[in-house]
Design a protein around this motif. Structure first.
Motif, mmCIF file in Angstrom:
data_model
loop_
_atom_site.group_PDB
_atom_site.id
_atom_site.type_symbol
_atom_site.label_atom_id
_atom_site.label_comp_id
_atom_site.label_asym_id
_atom_site.label_seq_id
_atom_site.Cartn_x
_atom_site.Cartn_y
_atom_site.Cartn_z
ATOM 1 N N VAL A 90 0.833 -1.204 0.000
ATOM 2 C CA VAL A 90 0.000 0.000 0.000
ATOM 3 C C VAL A 90 0.868 1.254 0.000
ATOM 4 O O VAL A 90 0.597 2.212 -0.727
ATOM 5 C CB VAL A 90 -0.950 0.000 1.214
ATOM 6 C CG1 VAL A 90 -1.718 1.323 1.299
ATOM 7 C CG2 VAL A 90 -1.929 -1.156 1.129
ATOM 8 N N ALA A 91 1.922 1.250 0.803
ATOM 9 C CA ALA A 91 2.805 2.419 0.879
ATOM 10 C C ALA A 91 3.475 2.690 -0.459
ATOM 11 O O ALA A 91 3.667 3.849 -0.852
ATOM 12 C CB ALA A 91 3.860 2.199 1.962
ATOM 13 N N ALA A 92 3.825 1.624 -1.190
ATOM 14 C CA ALA A 92 4.474 1.799 -2.483
ATOM 15 C C ALA A 92 3.487 2.241 -3.560
ATOM 16 O O ALA A 92 3.817 3.069 -4.418
ATOM 17 C CB ALA A 92 5.154 0.496 -2.900
ATOM 18 N N ALA A 93 2.257 1.708 -3.520
ATOM 19 C CA ALA A 93 1.272 2.012 -4.563
ATOM 20 C C ALA A 93 0.628 3.380 -4.386
ATOM 21 O O ALA A 93 0.305 4.051 -5.366
ATOM 22 C CB ALA A 93 0.186 0.934 -4.584
ATOM 23 N N GLU B 106 -3.456 7.743 3.337
ATOM 24 C CA GLU B 106 -3.334 7.512 4.778
ATOM 25 C C GLU B 106 -4.055 6.209 5.139
ATOM 26 O O GLU B 106 -5.260 6.085 4.925
ATOM 27 C CB GLU B 106 -3.964 8.688 5.531
ATOM 28 C CG GLU B 106 -4.084 8.488 7.027
ATOM 29 C CD GLU B 106 -4.975 9.535 7.666
ATOM 30 O OE1 GLU B 106 -5.241 9.404 8.877
ATOM 31 O OE2 GLU B 106 -5.429 10.461 6.962
ATOM 32 N N ILE B 107 -3.302 5.222 5.627
ATOM 33 C CA ILE B 107 -3.921 3.943 5.989
ATOM 34 C C ILE B 107 -4.674 4.118 7.306
ATOM 35 O O ILE B 107 -4.077 4.316 8.360
ATOM 36 C CB ILE B 107 -2.864 2.832 6.125
ATOM 37 C CG1 ILE B 107 -2.113 2.646 4.804
ATOM 38 C CG2 ILE B 107 -3.521 1.518 6.542
ATOM 39 C CD1 ILE B 107 -1.022 1.600 4.863
ATOM 40 N N GLN B 108 -6.000 4.071 7.231
ATOM 41 C CA GLN B 108 -6.830 4.255 8.418
ATOM 42 C C GLN B 108 -7.195 2.937 9.080
ATOM 43 O O GLN B 108 -7.430 2.883 10.276
ATOM 44 C CB GLN B 108 -8.097 5.021 8.031
ATOM 45 C CG GLN B 108 -7.820 6.437 7.512
ATOM 46 C CD GLN B 108 -9.085 7.187 7.181
ATOM 47 O OE1 GLN B 108 -10.176 6.631 7.163
ATOM 48 N NE2 GLN B 108 -8.955 8.473 6.899
ATOM 49 N N ARG B 109 -7.258 1.857 8.279
ATOM 50 C CA ARG B 109 -7.527 0.541 8.853
ATOM 51 C C ARG B 109 -6.987 -0.528 7.912
ATOM 52 O O ARG B 109 -7.102 -0.404 6.699
ATOM 53 C CB ARG B 109 -9.029 0.322 9.054
ATOM 54 C CG ARG B 109 -9.358 -0.972 9.816
ATOM 55 C CD ARG B 109 -10.850 -1.164 9.971
ATOM 56 N NE ARG B 109 -11.484 -1.502 8.712
ATOM 57 C CZ ARG B 109 -12.794 -1.407 8.478
ATOM 58 N NH1 ARG B 109 -13.586 -0.955 9.415
ATOM 59 N NH2 ARG B 109 -13.307 -1.746 7.313
ATOM 60 N N GLU C 136 -9.009 5.260 -8.928
ATOM 61 C CA GLU C 136 -7.695 4.865 -9.442
ATOM 62 C C GLU C 136 -6.736 4.509 -8.301
ATOM 63 O O GLU C 136 -5.942 3.566 -8.412
ATOM 64 C CB GLU C 136 -7.110 5.995 -10.296
ATOM 65 C CG GLU C 136 -7.840 6.196 -11.620
ATOM 66 C CD GLU C 136 -7.372 7.434 -12.356
ATOM 67 O OE1 GLU C 136 -6.589 8.220 -11.750
ATOM 68 O OE2 GLU C 136 -7.776 7.641 -13.515
ATOM 69 N N THR C 137 -6.807 5.255 -7.198
ATOM 70 C CA THR C 137 -5.975 4.938 -6.032
ATOM 71 C C THR C 137 -6.320 3.561 -5.489
ATOM 72 O O THR C 137 -5.432 2.756 -5.179
ATOM 73 C CB THR C 137 -6.169 5.999 -4.933
ATOM 74 O OG1 THR C 137 -5.767 7.284 -5.430
ATOM 75 C CG2 THR C 137 -5.351 5.659 -3.692
ATOM 76 N N ALA C 138 -7.622 3.271 -5.380
ATOM 77 C CA ALA C 138 -8.052 1.958 -4.887
ATOM 78 C C ALA C 138 -7.580 0.845 -5.812
ATOM 79 O O ALA C 138 -7.115 -0.209 -5.351
ATOM 80 C CB ALA C 138 -9.571 1.928 -4.741
ATOM 81 N N HIS D 101 -2.339 -7.693 -4.688
ATOM 82 C CA HIS D 101 -2.418 -8.944 -5.438
ATOM 83 C C HIS D 101 -1.027 -9.403 -5.874
ATOM 84 O O HIS D 101 -0.748 -10.608 -5.915
ATOM 85 C CB HIS D 101 -3.314 -8.767 -6.660
ATOM 86 C CG HIS D 101 -4.774 -8.765 -6.345
ATOM 87 N ND1 HIS D 101 -5.694 -7.988 -7.016
ATOM 88 C CD2 HIS D 101 -5.487 -9.433 -5.401
ATOM 89 C CE1 HIS D 101 -6.892 -8.185 -6.517
ATOM 90 N NE2 HIS D 101 -6.794 -9.050 -5.528
ATOM 91 N N ALA D 102 -0.163 -8.447 -6.222
ATOM 92 C CA ALA D 102 1.199 -8.818 -6.600
ATOM 93 C C ALA D 102 1.978 -9.367 -5.410
ATOM 94 O O ALA D 102 2.787 -10.290 -5.556
ATOM 95 C CB ALA D 102 1.920 -7.602 -7.193
ATOM 96 N N ALA D 103 1.734 -8.796 -4.222
ATOM 97 C CA ALA D 103 2.435 -9.259 -3.022
ATOM 98 C C ALA D 103 1.871 -10.572 -2.504
ATOM 99 O O ALA D 103 2.613 -11.449 -2.049
ATOM 100 C CB ALA D 103 2.358 -8.184 -1.930
ATOM 101 N N LEU D 104 0.542 -10.729 -2.578
ATOM 102 C CA LEU D 104 -0.131 -11.947 -2.110
ATOM 103 C C LEU D 104 -1.010 -12.474 -3.239
ATOM 104 O O LEU D 104 -2.199 -12.134 -3.323
ATOM 105 C CB LEU D 104 -0.994 -11.647 -0.876
ATOM 106 C CG LEU D 104 -0.284 -11.079 0.356
ATOM 107 C CD1 LEU D 104 -1.300 -10.729 1.440
ATOM 108 C CD2 LEU D 104 0.727 -12.078 0.893
ATOM 109 N N PRO D 105 -0.454 -13.261 -4.144
ATOM 110 C CA PRO D 105 -1.237 -13.753 -5.288
ATOM 111 C C PRO D 105 -2.499 -14.490 -4.850
ATOM 112 O O PRO D 105 -2.520 -15.170 -3.829
ATOM 113 C CB PRO D 105 -0.258 -14.698 -5.997
ATOM 114 C CG PRO D 105 1.098 -14.217 -5.590
ATOM 115 C CD PRO D 105 0.940 -13.720 -4.178
ATOM 116 N N GLN D 106 -3.567 -14.322 -5.642
ATOM 117 C CA GLN D 106 -4.870 -14.959 -5.411
ATOM 118 C C GLN D 106 -5.517 -14.513 -4.098
ATOM 119 O O GLN D 106 -6.401 -15.193 -3.580
ATOM 120 C CB GLN D 106 -4.740 -16.490 -5.439
ATOM 121 C CG GLN D 106 -4.291 -17.029 -6.777
ATOM 122 C CD GLN D 106 -4.335 -18.547 -6.844
ATOM 123 O OE1 GLN D 106 -4.871 -19.209 -5.964
ATOM 124 N NE2 GLN D 106 -3.774 -19.099 -7.903
#
Length: 453
Positions: free
Chosen positions: A219-222, A227-230, A259-261, A269-274
């Protein structure tokens, strides 16, 4: 994931467990070896456990439905707990028999060559099915197959312990067989404890730390500005579910928030496939420039249709804010006035704002009837002259529309490409003012400025 391959792997485990029961238990009963009998009992538990796994992967492979929106894959975790219970029960039985043998004295068991052959074949089968289960667990992301691999590893360790006991018996240590059985029991209890711990954590929705860290990093990279709220991550049957709430600028457009979402979903998905990822976007509460704070507050009431011309004046160490607020054209003045007063009060709550003023406007209809102006209108000559005076070139793509309110002029003009946007806009503004002065019946002028060439 191919469910048929998943099930074939589990079925192979059942067949291998049956073969080991016949080898160990049959040879143990025939020779009187407590170690082989114990290993056979443990392998009998394997048959039941592997059968549970086969049933679990069939159930876990079913797609999500109305009653199980997250799918059925937790059936595999339940099967793993069932395996642990079977292991623990077998371990208790082995301990009772081994302690009884040690207390009552060892029997007349002889370590013949064929006993070593049987345990050697058993170890070879254990190695092969461990490899198959691990490969299947990785390929199909199956908790049940992964637990099977640990189970078979314990079985192989038990077989090695029995082999050690046989060697002790062959060397003249008559209690070696019972001691090997106790070692097998200890291995079984350790494996059962591990299965219970791992699968209970999953069933209790304990956050998987490594996966949680991977999602945070993704999330931080994308979306570094979000701001990660949860953030909630859980695992079910080897699959991860991520629930993410991020805050973005309150003035961000809906399409930008979407677009952010999307970017966050792709990164997770790239970090945790499927994995199954849900991203919810909310207005952020971070520090914003004053103009964005004003827009965020002004656009909050549902009665407000549009806000424009936000201006901030620095005055006596503070700021005076003015803005134009548009309401539905048929809205009662009293209602619009009430909303505007509330907005002004909220704007004054911003520490640096000492005064706020709103200008109320009706929202123009988005669609109006218009027709082209026919013939050689004198307005055309003035448009040509003004364009050449201000830019050095004639206008392009001129169009005159007649509406109920009056004439509307649409045109393009070319300017020096080295100009700033502010300078180009100033030229367009001077053109509009001059044309309005010459032709009061022109109600709107839309000038598009573009660079030469």
């Amino acid at each position: 994931m191919t469910a048929s391959g998943h099930q074939r792997t589990a079925l192979a485990s059942v067949l291998a467990a049956l073969l080991l029961v016949l080898l160990k238990l049959g040879t143990g009963v025939a020779t009187g070896s407590l170690g082989l009998i114990s290993a056979g009992i443990e392998s009998s538990g394997d048959v039941v456990a592997a059968t549970l796994t086969l049933l679990a992967v069939r159930l876990g492979g079913r797609p999500a439905d109305e009653d199980h929106p997250y799918g059925h894959r937790r059936a595999e975790n339940l099967a793993a707990l069932g395996e642990a219970a079977i292991l623990a029960g077998g371990g208790v039985f082995i301990v009772v028999q081994a302690v009884g043998a040690l207390v009552g004295g060892a029997g007349d068991f002889q370590a013949h060559w064929y006993v070593f052959a049987v345990i050697g074949v058993a170890i070879a089968i254990d190695v092969s099915r461990i490899a198959v289960s691990l490969r299947g667990a990785v390929r199909y992301e199956s908790a049940a197959l992964r637990s099977n691999a640990f189970h078979f590893g314990a079985d192989m360790a038990g077989s090695v312990a029995v082999l050690g006991g046989l060697l002790l018996v062959a060397a003249g240590v008559r209690s070696g067989d019972a001691l090997a059985a106790l070692v097998v029991a200890g291995i079984i209890f350790a494996a059962a404890a591990r299965l219970i711990h791992e699968n209970a954590l999953v069933l209790m929705d304990t956050t998987p730390e490594q996966a949680h860290a991977q999602v945070l990093e993704a999330v931080a990279a994308a979306a570094p500005e979000a701001e990660i709220q949860r953030l909630r991550v859980r695992e079910s049957g080897g699959r991860y579910f991520a629930d993410i709430v991020v805050g973005v600028s309150p003035t961000q457009r809906v399409v930008e928030g979407h677009e952010t979402a999307d970017a966050i979903e792709d990164a997770v998905h790239a970090a945790l496939p499927q994995s199954d990822v849900v991203v919810h976007v909310e207005p952020g509460g971070g520090e914003l420039p004053l103009r964005e704070q004003v827009l965020a507050i002004a656009l909050t009431p549902r009665e407000v249709c549009e806000v424009h011309d936000v201006t901030v004046f620095d005055h006596d160490g503070g700021a005076i804010v003015t803005l134009h607020v548009k309401f539905d054209r048929d809205a009662p003045l009293a209602e619009a006035h009430r909303v505007a007063n509330d907005l002004e009060d909220r704007l004054r709550e911003i520490p640096e704002v000492i005064e706020a003023r709103t200008h109320l406007e009706p929202l123009e209809p988005t669609r109006r009837r218009a027709g082209d102006v026919e013939g050689d209108d004198p307005l055309t000559a003035d448009i040509e002259e003004l364009a050449r005076t201000l830019t050095g070139e004639g206008p392009r793509d001129v169009r005159l529309l007649r509406t109920r309110a009056g004439l509307v002029v649409l045109l393009d003009v070319t300017v020096d490409p080295g100009l700033s946007l502010r300078d180009a806009h100033d030229i367009a503004g001077r053109f509009e003012a001059a044309l309005h002065a010459r032709h009061p019946d022109v109600v709107e002028v839309v000038v598009h400025t573009e660079p030469h060439g």
